[in-house]
Design a protein around this motif. Structure first.
Motif, PDB file in Angstrom:
ATOM      1  N   LEU A  92       0.836  -1.208   0.000  1.00 34.70           N
ATOM      2  CA  LEU A  92       0.000   0.000   0.000  1.00 34.70           C
ATOM      3  C   LEU A  92       0.876   1.266   0.000  1.00 34.70           C
ATOM      4  O   LEU A  92       0.686   2.171  -0.820  1.00 34.70           O
ATOM      5  CB  LEU A  92      -0.920  -0.020   1.230  1.00 34.70           C
ATOM      6  N   LEU A 287       4.118 -17.469   2.758  1.00 32.01           N
ATOM      7  CA  LEU A 287       3.181 -18.605   2.804  1.00 32.01           C
ATOM      8  C   LEU A 287       3.937 -19.917   3.035  1.00 32.01           C
ATOM      9  O   LEU A 287       3.516 -20.749   3.842  1.00 32.01           O
ATOM     10  CB  LEU A 287       2.377 -18.687   1.503  1.00 32.01           C
TER      11      LEU A 287
ATOM     12  N   GLY B  14      -6.764  -0.236  -0.022  1.00 28.27           N
ATOM     13  CA  GLY B  14      -5.693  -0.789   0.814  1.00 28.27           C
ATOM     14  C   GLY B  14      -6.043  -0.739   2.291  1.00 28.27           C
ATOM     15  O   GLY B  14      -5.824  -1.711   3.026  1.00 28.27           O
ATOM     16  N   ILE B  15      -6.601   0.390   2.710  1.00 28.77           N
ATOM     17  CA  ILE B  15      -6.980   0.528   4.125  1.00 28.77           C
ATOM     18  C   ILE B  15      -8.099  -0.472   4.461  1.00 28.77           C
ATOM     19  O   ILE B  15      -8.086  -1.108   5.516  1.00 28.77           O
ATOM     20  CB  ILE B  15      -7.389   1.991   4.425  1.00 28.77           C
ATOM     21  N   ILE B  17      -8.613  -3.368   2.998  1.00 31.05           N
ATOM     22  CA  ILE B  17      -8.019  -4.715   3.048  1.00 31.05           C
ATOM     23  C   ILE B  17      -7.336  -4.921   4.404  1.00 31.05           C
ATOM     24  O   ILE B  17      -7.471  -5.973   5.036  1.00 31.05           O
ATOM     25  CB  ILE B  17      -6.994  -4.894   1.885  1.00 31.05           C
ATOM     26  N   LEU B  18      -6.632  -3.882   4.874  1.00 27.63           N
ATOM     27  CA  LEU B  18      -5.947  -3.991   6.177  1.00 27.63           C
ATOM     28  C   LEU B  18      -6.976  -4.200   7.302  1.00 27.63           C
ATOM     29  O   LEU B  18      -6.753  -5.004   8.212  1.00 27.63           O
ATOM     30  CB  LEU B  18      -5.134  -2.730   6.450  1.00 27.63           C
ATOM     31  N   HIS B  21      -8.228  -7.623   7.190  1.00 28.65           N
ATOM     32  CA  HIS B  21      -7.135  -8.498   7.648  1.00 28.65           C
ATOM     33  C   HIS B  21      -7.164  -8.652   9.175  1.00 28.65           C
ATOM     34  O   HIS B  21      -6.809  -9.699   9.710  1.00 28.65           O
ATOM     35  CB  HIS B  21      -5.814  -7.868   7.191  1.00 28.65           C
ATOM     36  N   TYR B  22      -7.601  -7.594   9.868  1.00 27.72           N
ATOM     37  CA  TYR B  22      -7.655  -7.642  11.341  1.00 27.72           C
ATOM     38  C   TYR B  22      -9.034  -8.074  11.839  1.00 27.72           C
ATOM     39  O   TYR B  22      -9.139  -8.884  12.764  1.00 27.72           O
ATOM     40  CB  TYR B  22      -7.327  -6.255  11.921  1.00 27.72           C
ATOM     41  N   TYR B  26     -10.451 -11.826  13.942  1.00 28.96           N
ATOM     42  CA  TYR B  26     -10.756 -11.623  15.366  1.00 28.96           C
ATOM     43  C   TYR B  26     -12.257 -11.670  15.675  1.00 28.96           C
ATOM     44  O   TYR B  26     -12.631 -11.646  16.841  1.00 28.96           O
ATOM     45  CB  TYR B  26     -10.114 -10.319  15.864  1.00 28.96           C
ATOM     46  N   LEU B  29     -13.126 -15.779  12.564  1.00 27.05           N
ATOM     47  CA  LEU B  29     -12.232 -16.934  12.358  1.00 27.05           C
ATOM     48  C   LEU B  29     -11.335 -17.223  13.564  1.00 27.05           C
ATOM     49  O   LEU B  29     -10.307 -17.867  13.428  1.00 27.05           O
ATOM     50  CB  LEU B  29     -11.365 -16.695  11.106  1.00 27.05           C
ATOM     51  N   LEU B  37      -7.981 -20.323   8.348  1.00 27.45           N
ATOM     52  CA  LEU B  37      -7.471 -18.977   8.660  1.00 27.45           C
ATOM     53  C   LEU B  37      -6.245 -18.668   7.787  1.00 27.45           C
ATOM     54  O   LEU B  37      -6.088 -17.558   7.270  1.00 27.45           O
ATOM     55  CB  LEU B  37      -7.124 -18.877  10.155  1.00 27.45           C
ATOM     56  N   TRP B  41      -6.104 -15.491   5.144  1.00 31.05           N
ATOM     57  CA  TRP B  41      -5.063 -14.459   5.089  1.00 31.05           C
ATOM     58  C   TRP B  41      -4.281 -14.528   3.771  1.00 31.05           C
ATOM     59  O   TRP B  41      -3.959 -13.498   3.172  1.00 31.05           O
ATOM     60  CB  TRP B  41      -4.123 -14.591   6.285  1.00 31.05           C
ATOM     61  N   GLY B  42      -4.007 -15.748   3.316  1.00 31.55           N
ATOM     62  CA  GLY B  42      -3.268 -15.925   2.057  1.00 31.55           C
ATOM     63  C   GLY B  42      -4.053 -15.370   0.877  1.00 31.55           C
ATOM     64  O   GLY B  42      -3.498 -14.681   0.012  1.00 31.55           O
ATOM     65  N   LEU B  44      -6.501 -13.098   0.952  1.00 28.47           N
ATOM     66  CA  LEU B  44      -6.638 -11.640   1.063  1.00 28.47           C
ATOM     67  C   LEU B  44      -5.359 -10.939   0.565  1.00 28.47           C
ATOM     68  O   LEU B  44      -5.433  -9.963  -0.200  1.00 28.47           O
ATOM     69  CB  LEU B  44      -6.913 -11.266   2.532  1.00 28.47           C
ATOM     70  N   ALA B  45      -4.213 -11.457   0.970  1.00 27.80           N
ATOM     71  CA  ALA B  45      -2.935 -10.849   0.543  1.00 27.80           C
ATOM     72  C   ALA B  45      -2.764 -11.001  -0.968  1.00 27.80           C
ATOM     73  O   ALA B  45      -2.259 -10.089  -1.639  1.00 27.80           O
ATOM     74  CB  ALA B  45      -1.769 -11.491   1.286  1.00 27.80           C
ATOM     75  N   TRP B  48      -4.889  -8.443  -2.694  1.00 31.57           N
ATOM     76  CA  TRP B  48      -4.283  -7.111  -2.583  1.00 31.57           C
ATOM     77  C   TRP B  48      -3.080  -6.961  -3.517  1.00 31.57           C
ATOM     78  O   TRP B  48      -2.881  -5.921  -4.144  1.00 31.57           O
ATOM     79  CB  TRP B  48      -3.901  -6.809  -1.125  1.00 31.57           C
TER      80      TRP B  48
END
Lengths: 497, 62
Positions: A92, A287, B14-15, B17-18, B21-22, B26, B29, B37, B41-42, B44-45, B48
């Motif tokens: 980003l 990963l 981007g914000i 997605i971040l 990501h959090y 929480y 998952l 999980l 995360w994989g 989502l990244a 992005w």
């Protein structure tokens, strides 16, 4: 595996790696190193592939194959979230700011991150303070890389001191031969070695080791679910997750070894390729590494792999199950990861010294330009200092290395403000507030660490927010105050006129 | 003007997605099973990264 045959393979692989790297470093001299801009920033002429590999190899240290595998093993899937939050935030920040910073860097001829801040704010103090801060925050981090290489040697039955000496020799050799050019070419080579070794490691684990133990991935997944490692273990409370991740969001803005990389691509196309290939590399590497750690945990749950209490030993214990040639290939990749990070930081600290102190203060008075010799000498002295510290192995050094990103974190708002408002930040009030913000923000963790310990400084929280978040809030508030004051001064002046 | 809208959209994406990501791990998952999980995360990244590559590609070289 027999210890002797393993040692022979490791020595052979290491020698091959050193010879190939040195040959590439010598080959890189044809690009020419005449000025400090050539020495520290490859004359702003790096192509996309080389720029991306030096960015990736610098970013991903020995922590990945040793520390992150162990973290995933010990704390579960949360380790992936921690490491990927860095990658998402970095992409980003690079996407938004890299073009502007690259253009400014090219226009002004920057080679060091402290020089950039000093120039943007028009403040010599900010440059000198930031340069000194790099030394304090990053030398323990580099020493930890040397200690890592020393420990690999020690674990293989070779002397620890020899490991530190090899690390020092490689850092010196591959920088002094051709400055950033030799560093970039050896980084390309080492980056390929690192990712190839990681891919080989995971393929062996899934296609070789698991079938040999008559286990499959669904069984591993089930065992992770039963023990809670598939989700967020108690270790990853939201406060700990934030404490770990916040300093890493801004790594690409605060750490000089990666900020400098923005000045190096030859054109915009190379800059974009750098970001694209770095992103692909970082995602794949992360990963793989976390998957290895989680699989090892699953194997422990199934009583196939021993329970490891010192998480840094997970990778070495897994590698014991590999044939000597393959294990040596992976061990050398860990050495490469440590070397690429270490020489990048040493080069960055040296760049700050040469550009902000030597060229601006000494050369101006002496008038005799020998920046390359001075750069070589600085790199030699810094490497010797790091090797000496690593050889002594003081416990506080490893502790301090954990804090490096937190100590540098206050530079994030200061740097971002200068990137967004490169002209406005030269105002007196903003310059003053930025100086106060950087000094106060960096002194807090530096004072707290010896009092309560580095790890507690990193994870302590106040009103459920970690210290890193409070540092960001404090520094941003000081900067905003500076901007408001500056606005007031400007309107006052216009009224007077 | 169009370039500016594009830049702002990219930054906002981007914000977001971040935040995802959090927030998702929480809230939904926390007790994820198997590699779900990890896969979240994989993925989502990866999304992005693809957005970033497309954004960079669409940006005009000078």
């Amino acid at each position: 595996m027999s210890e002797t045959s393993f040692l022979i393979w490791f020595a052979g692989m290491l020698i091959g790696y050193i010879v190939a790297g040195t040959a590439l470093a010598i080959f890189s001299r044809r690009y020419g190193v005449r000025t400090s801009a050539d020495y520290f920033a490859a004359g702003h002429r790096l192509g996309g592939l080389m720029a991306s590999m030096t960015y990736a190899a610098t970013t991903y240290s020995a922590f990945m194959m040793i520390g992150l595998v162990g973290l995933a093993y010990a704390t579960g899937s949360g380790a992936l979230g921690f490491e990927l939050s860095y990658l998402i935030a970095t992409l980003l920040l690079l996407g938004v700011f890299s073009k502007k910073v690259w253009k400014l860097g090219k226009e002004k001829g920057w080679v060091s991150a402290s020089e950039m801040l000093s120039d943007l704010y028009g403040s010599r103090f900010i440059g000198l303070y930031t340069g000194s801060l790099y030394l304090v925050a990053l030398i323990p981090y580099v020493s930890a890389q040397f200690i890592g290489i020393g420990k690999i040697f020690e674990g293989l039955g070779v002397s620890y001191g020899l490991g530190v000496a090899v690390a020092a020799l490689l850092v010196l050799l591959w920088v002094v031969i051709g400055g950033m050019w030799s560093k970039a070419t050896t980084d390309l080579f080492q980056g390929i070695w690192m990712i190839s070794a990681a891919i080989y490691f995971v393929l062996w684990l899934v296609l070789g080791y698991l079938p040999s133990e008559k286990v499959n991935l669904p069984q591993i997944a089930l065992s992770l679910t039963r023990t809670g490692y598939s989700g967020l273990t108690p270790f990853w409370s939201i406060s700990t997750f934030l404490a770990f991740t916040i300093p890493w969001w801004f790594f690409s803005v605060t750490n000089p070894q990666v900020v400098r990389k923005l000045f190096m691509p030859s054109n915009e196309k190379s800059l974009k390729s750098m970001i694209k290939y770095f992103g692909i590399y970082g995602l794949l590497y992360t990963l793989i590494v976390v998957f290895i750690g989680l699989t090892a945990r699953g194997l422990t749950n199934l009583n196939i792999f021993p329970k490891v209490t010192d998480r840094d030993l997970v990778t070495p214990l897994l590698l014991l199950r590999l044939d000597p040639a393959s294990a040596s290939f992976i061990y050398v990749s860990i050495v490469a990861a440590a070397v690429t990070t270490a020489n990048s930081i040493i080069l960055s600290v040296a760049a700050s010294f040469i550009r902000d102190v030597y060229e601006k203060m000494v050369l101006r008075q002496v008038g005799n330009a020998r920046p390359i010799k001075a750069a070589d000498l600085t790199v030699v002295l810094l490497t010797l200092l790091v090797a000496f510290i690593a050889y002594l192995r003081p416990s506080f050094i490893v502790e301090m290395s954990v804090l490096s990103s937190l100590i540098l974190l206050p530079l994030a708002p200061v740097t971002l403000a200068a990137w967004i408002y490169p002209i406005k930040v030269r105002g007196k009030a903003i310059k003053f507030s930025a100086s106060i913000a950087v000094v106060a923000g960096t002194l807090i963790p530096l004072i707290l660490a010896p009092l309560i310990g580095a790890k507690r400084t990193l994870t302590m929280s106040w009103f459920s927010l970690p210290l890193s978040a409070w540092l960001l809030i404090m520094v941003t508030a000081l900067l905003v105050a500076g901007f408001i004051f500056e606005q007031g001064l400007a309107s006052e002046n216009s009224k007077l006129k | 003007m169009r370039a500016r809208v594009r830049d702002i959209s990219y930054a906002l994406a981007g914000i977001s997605i971040l935040l995802i990501h959090y927030l998702v791990p929480y809230t939904m998952l926390k007790n994820a099973e198997g590699f779900s999980l990890y896969a979240f995360w994989g993925t989502l990244a990866t999304i992005w990264l693809l957005i970033t590559i497309i954004y960079l590609k669409g940006d005009r070289d000078e």
